[in-house]
Motif scaffolding. Sequence first.
Motif, PDB file in Angstrom:
ATOM      1  N   GLN A  56       0.814  -1.319  -0.090  1.00 46.94           N
ATOM      2  CA  GLN A  56       0.030   0.017   0.100  1.00 46.94           C
ATOM      3  C   GLN A  56       0.856   1.326   0.053  1.00 46.94           C
ATOM      4  O   GLN A  56       1.853   1.190   0.528  1.00 46.94           O
ATOM      5  CB  GLN A  56      -0.845   0.156   1.169  1.00 46.94           C
ATOM      6  CG  GLN A  56      -1.881  -1.147   1.292  1.00 46.94           C
ATOM      7  CD  GLN A  56      -2.993  -1.149   2.426  1.00 46.94           C
ATOM      8  OE1 GLN A  56      -3.314  -0.005   2.933  1.00 46.94           O
ATOM      9  NE2 GLN A  56      -3.441  -2.004   2.892  1.00 46.94           N
ATOM     10  N   TRP A  57       0.239   2.280  -0.542  1.00 46.63           N
ATOM     11  CA  TRP A  57       1.272   3.492  -0.825  1.00 46.63           C
ATOM     12  C   TRP A  57       1.160   4.244   0.581  1.00 46.63           C
ATOM     13  O   TRP A  57       0.240   4.285   1.311  1.00 46.63           O
ATOM     14  CB  TRP A  57       0.563   4.395  -1.722  1.00 46.63           C
ATOM     15  CG  TRP A  57       0.565   4.062  -3.099  1.00 46.63           C
ATOM     16  CD1 TRP A  57      -0.238   3.701  -4.179  1.00 46.63           C
ATOM     17  CD2 TRP A  57       1.851   3.931  -3.954  1.00 46.63           C
ATOM     18  NE1 TRP A  57       0.118   3.294  -5.386  1.00 46.63           N
ATOM     19  CE2 TRP A  57       1.364   3.273  -5.298  1.00 46.63           C
ATOM     20  CE3 TRP A  57       3.096   4.078  -3.869  1.00 46.63           C
ATOM     21  CZ2 TRP A  57       2.208   3.251  -6.492  1.00 46.63           C
ATOM     22  CZ3 TRP A  57       4.136   3.705  -4.943  1.00 46.63           C
ATOM     23  CH2 TRP A  57       3.729   3.351  -6.011  1.00 46.63           C
ATOM     24  N   THR A  58       2.353   4.924   0.777  1.00 45.69           N
ATOM     25  CA  THR A  58       2.283   5.919   1.870  1.00 45.69           C
ATOM     26  C   THR A  58       1.729   7.241   1.154  1.00 45.69           C
ATOM     27  O   THR A  58       1.208   7.283   0.320  1.00 45.69           O
ATOM     28  CB  THR A  58       3.705   6.465   2.123  1.00 45.69           C
ATOM     29  OG1 THR A  58       4.483   6.957   0.936  1.00 45.69           O
ATOM     30  CG2 THR A  58       4.811   5.159   2.659  1.00 45.69           C
ATOM     31  N   GLU A  59       1.453   8.142   2.106  1.00 45.29           N
ATOM     32  CA  GLU A  59       0.740   9.382   1.690  1.00 45.29           C
ATOM     33  C   GLU A  59       2.052  10.276   0.658  1.00 45.29           C
ATOM     34  O   GLU A  59       3.304   9.939   0.786  1.00 45.29           O
ATOM     35  CB  GLU A  59       0.483  10.203   2.874  1.00 45.29           C
ATOM     36  CG  GLU A  59      -0.703   9.843   3.770  1.00 45.29           C
ATOM     37  CD  GLU A  59      -1.813   9.779   3.054  1.00 45.29           C
ATOM     38  OE1 GLU A  59      -1.977  10.528   2.282  1.00 45.29           O
ATOM     39  OE2 GLU A  59      -2.779   9.114   3.521  1.00 45.29           O
ATOM     40  N   TRP A  60       1.429  11.158  -0.089  1.00 43.93           N
ATOM     41  CA  TRP A  60       2.460  11.706  -1.061  1.00 43.93           C
ATOM     42  C   TRP A  60       3.361  12.595  -0.083  1.00 43.93           C
ATOM     43  O   TRP A  60       2.873  13.319   0.707  1.00 43.93           O
ATOM     44  CB  TRP A  60       1.787  12.732  -2.061  1.00 43.93           C
ATOM     45  CG  TRP A  60       1.038  11.944  -3.166  1.00 43.93           C
ATOM     46  CD1 TRP A  60      -0.106  11.621  -3.146  1.00 43.93           C
ATOM     47  CD2 TRP A  60       1.912  11.167  -4.273  1.00 43.93           C
ATOM     48  NE1 TRP A  60      -0.482  10.861  -4.529  1.00 43.93           N
ATOM     49  CE2 TRP A  60       0.551  10.815  -5.135  1.00 43.93           C
ATOM     50  CE3 TRP A  60       3.151  11.390  -4.845  1.00 43.93           C
ATOM     51  CZ2 TRP A  60       0.921  10.047  -6.439  1.00 43.93           C
ATOM     52  CZ3 TRP A  60       3.366  10.807  -5.941  1.00 43.93           C
ATOM     53  CH2 TRP A  60       2.378  10.163  -6.664  1.00 43.93           C
ATOM     54  N   ARG A 102       5.968   9.023  -3.610  1.00 42.48           N
ATOM     55  CA  ARG A 102       5.283   8.080  -2.454  1.00 42.48           C
ATOM     56  C   ARG A 102       6.151   6.920  -2.532  1.00 42.48           C
ATOM     57  O   ARG A 102       6.593   6.661  -3.530  1.00 42.48           O
ATOM     58  CB  ARG A 102       3.849   8.263  -2.528  1.00 42.48           C
ATOM     59  CG  ARG A 102       3.397   7.433  -3.835  1.00 42.48           C
ATOM     60  CD  ARG A 102       1.689   7.674  -3.964  1.00 42.48           C
ATOM     61  NE  ARG A 102       1.227   6.994  -5.245  1.00 42.48           N
ATOM     62  CZ  ARG A 102       0.122   6.909  -5.626  1.00 42.48           C
ATOM     63  NH1 ARG A 102      -0.722   7.092  -4.780  1.00 42.48           N
ATOM     64  NH2 ARG A 102      -0.166   6.436  -6.872  1.00 42.48           N
ATOM     65  N   THR A 103       6.068   5.891  -1.604  1.00 41.17           N
ATOM     66  CA  THR A 103       6.763   4.771  -1.492  1.00 41.17           C
ATOM     67  C   THR A 103       5.625   3.609  -1.491  1.00 41.17           C
ATOM     68  O   THR A 103       4.588   3.860  -0.273  1.00 41.17           O
ATOM     69  CB  THR A 103       7.845   4.706  -0.573  1.00 41.17           C
ATOM     70  OG1 THR A 103       7.375   4.999   0.646  1.00 41.17           O
ATOM     71  CG2 THR A 103       8.963   5.962  -1.183  1.00 41.17           C
ATOM     72  N   CYS A 104       5.782   2.406  -1.702  1.00 44.58           N
ATOM     73  CA  CYS A 104       4.863   1.305  -1.546  1.00 44.58           C
ATOM     74  C   CYS A 104       5.503   0.618  -0.385  1.00 44.58           C
ATOM     75  O   CYS A 104       5.972  -0.552  -0.407  1.00 44.58           O
ATOM     76  CB  CYS A 104       5.052   0.409  -2.750  1.00 44.58           C
ATOM     77  SG  CYS A 104       3.739  -0.973  -2.763  1.00 44.58           S
ATOM     78  N   THR A 105       5.364   1.304   0.612  1.00 45.41           N
ATOM     79  CA  THR A 105       5.905   0.640   2.001  1.00 45.41           C
ATOM     80  C   THR A 105       4.952   0.793   3.044  1.00 45.41           C
ATOM     81  O   THR A 105       5.358   0.785   4.249  1.00 45.41           O
ATOM     82  CB  THR A 105       7.123   1.390   2.324  1.00 45.41           C
ATOM     83  OG1 THR A 105       6.821   2.844   2.352  1.00 45.41           O
ATOM     84  CG2 THR A 105       8.213   1.065   1.447  1.00 45.41           C
ATOM     85  N   ASN A 106       3.657   0.826   2.939  1.00 48.85           N
ATOM     86  CA  ASN A 106       2.697   0.951   3.962  1.00 48.85           C
ATOM     87  C   ASN A 106       1.510  -0.030   4.033  1.00 48.85           C
ATOM     88  O   ASN A 106       0.395   0.412   3.905  1.00 48.85           O
ATOM     89  CB  ASN A 106       2.076   2.518   3.829  1.00 48.85           C
ATOM     90  CG  ASN A 106       1.242   2.711   5.085  1.00 48.85           C
ATOM     91  OD1 ASN A 106       1.632   2.357   6.126  1.00 48.85           O
ATOM     92  ND2 ASN A 106       0.294   3.409   4.813  1.00 48.85           N
ATOM     93  N   MET A 160       1.921  -5.652  -5.911  1.00 46.23           N
ATOM     94  CA  MET A 160       2.614  -4.223  -5.681  1.00 46.23           C
ATOM     95  C   MET A 160       1.474  -3.264  -5.791  1.00 46.23           C
ATOM     96  O   MET A 160       0.528  -3.378  -6.305  1.00 46.23           O
ATOM     97  CB  MET A 160       3.364  -3.974  -7.146  1.00 46.23           C
ATOM     98  CG  MET A 160       4.921  -4.939  -7.183  1.00 46.23           C
ATOM     99  SD  MET A 160       5.855  -4.221  -5.769  1.00 46.23           S
ATOM    100  CE  MET A 160       6.452  -2.747  -6.294  1.00 46.23           C
ATOM    101  N   CYS A 161       1.947  -2.052  -5.277  1.00 46.73           N
ATOM    102  CA  CYS A 161       0.898  -0.910  -5.203  1.00 46.73           C
ATOM    103  C   CYS A 161       0.590  -0.474  -6.901  1.00 46.73           C
ATOM    104  O   CYS A 161       1.534  -0.177  -7.604  1.00 46.73           O
ATOM    105  CB  CYS A 161       1.480   0.349  -4.619  1.00 46.73           C
ATOM    106  SG  CYS A 161       1.992  -0.171  -2.906  1.00 46.73           S
TER     107      CYS A 161
END
Length: 474
Positions: free
Chosen positions: A205-209, A228-232, A241-242
């Motif tokens: 899941q994406w982090t916030e921008w 943003r990163t796919c680390t949440n 993948m997000c």
Amino acid sequence: MEVWIWFLVFSISCRWSFGLVCLQCKSIISPRLCKRVTQCSDVEVCNVQRQINEFGEYVYDLGCYPKDTCTNVTSLSQPSLCTQCCDVDLCNHVACNAQDYPAHRGPICYNCQNPTPTGRCHDIEFCDPNKICSVASTTIFGDTLYTSSCELQHTCKLHQGPGLIGKRETEKSRSSENFNVCDTCCSVDLCNRDCQTAKQRTNGQWTEWYAWGSCSDTCGDGVQSRNRTCTNPSPTNGGVMCPGKENESRTCSQQMCPNDCSDVLKLGLSRGSGVYRITPWNTHRDVDVYCEMDTEGGGWTVFQRRWNGSVAFNRSFADYEGGFGSLDGEFWIGLGLLHSITSRGNMTLRVDMSLPDGTTGFDEYAGFYISPPDRYTFNVDSRINSGGMSDTYLLSDKRTRWDINHQPFSTYDRDVDHWSGNCAQYWGGGWWYNFCMYNNLNGPYNSDEFYYFSFKQTKPRSLKTSTMMLRLSY
């Protein structure tokens, strides 16, 4: 009995905790060819060190390294030496300009054909694009052991979803010595350590921008970006993948385009004397300059500064044209940039200087500009202000043959002065020589050739410091 209880408590409280999985090889020709891994502690990161072996060949050592002492180092004097650190599983497969994994490959899988306990398999394999990771567990004498390898995708039942590819559950006769517990496939790097890691899937899941970055150009339209990163959480063990993009950009405009330090002051961008980025009015090239904001109202663009002799000024014409030194120390801004800035309009020249005994003085002239390449002649109109100066040997004086006004710039390798010899070669330092000079602020430091006659005419005449700067006259 109390001793054993104390030992048990100590062992539990001080047990080694684990962190990253890193490649571990010695003297390998490329980091990406390493096929062994190790489990680091939680206070370590992955590390690569490049060296030259006894045959004069580049080799690499890979493994774990304490994170509090691991630093990225590339030796300028010895290009063979390189150390790099990173903090993601398998991230030390590429470093020190070595070749990366290919863009299209299958997953990296554990590959241990002999049954091993979980965490005890250290061999890996690079799967073909049509293969995935497999792991099977077996109980032998009460211990659960695992075998792992790469396997063709079509041998596994397809699972609904792009992450976990599939699994086969087969059980043999459950003797006390040997029976299968699971037979599972998965599709991401190192997912087949054991059956549990292969079965547990987490979708990303994406982090916030993150906040928008600064505008790439302060002069007109530019671009700014955010990511943003796919680390949440991060996808693990075959998780999806997000969806969507990791980065996005947009146009931006900051109508603040300082052409020199006087504009920096006028536009309200000043934060005191120091280095600023400007865009000269007749170029589209951003450059860094030193702005003097504390002298007589500020807004001065410094183009020469000397104060300790750390930079040699007996330079070639190419050096004087392009500039040299450091903006936080001694420097010459460059004749090309100096011409570009002074061609904008009516400029004031200011020269500040001091003697070894602490005596200071300054001179200011109106109408300062440097002519186009390749002569770069010096031009001023008249003195408009001064302190500690005499009324003789003015920069604008046309009565003597040592006057520098309207003279081209000379260096030891480009003799355009009016003397039969080479003034720059004889006196040292590039300057606007005539029949040599009575001012030479680029002469050798700690010598009588570094002087300004209007300031000090009696010997010893050597200066301690000099600063040459300009400002647009409004």
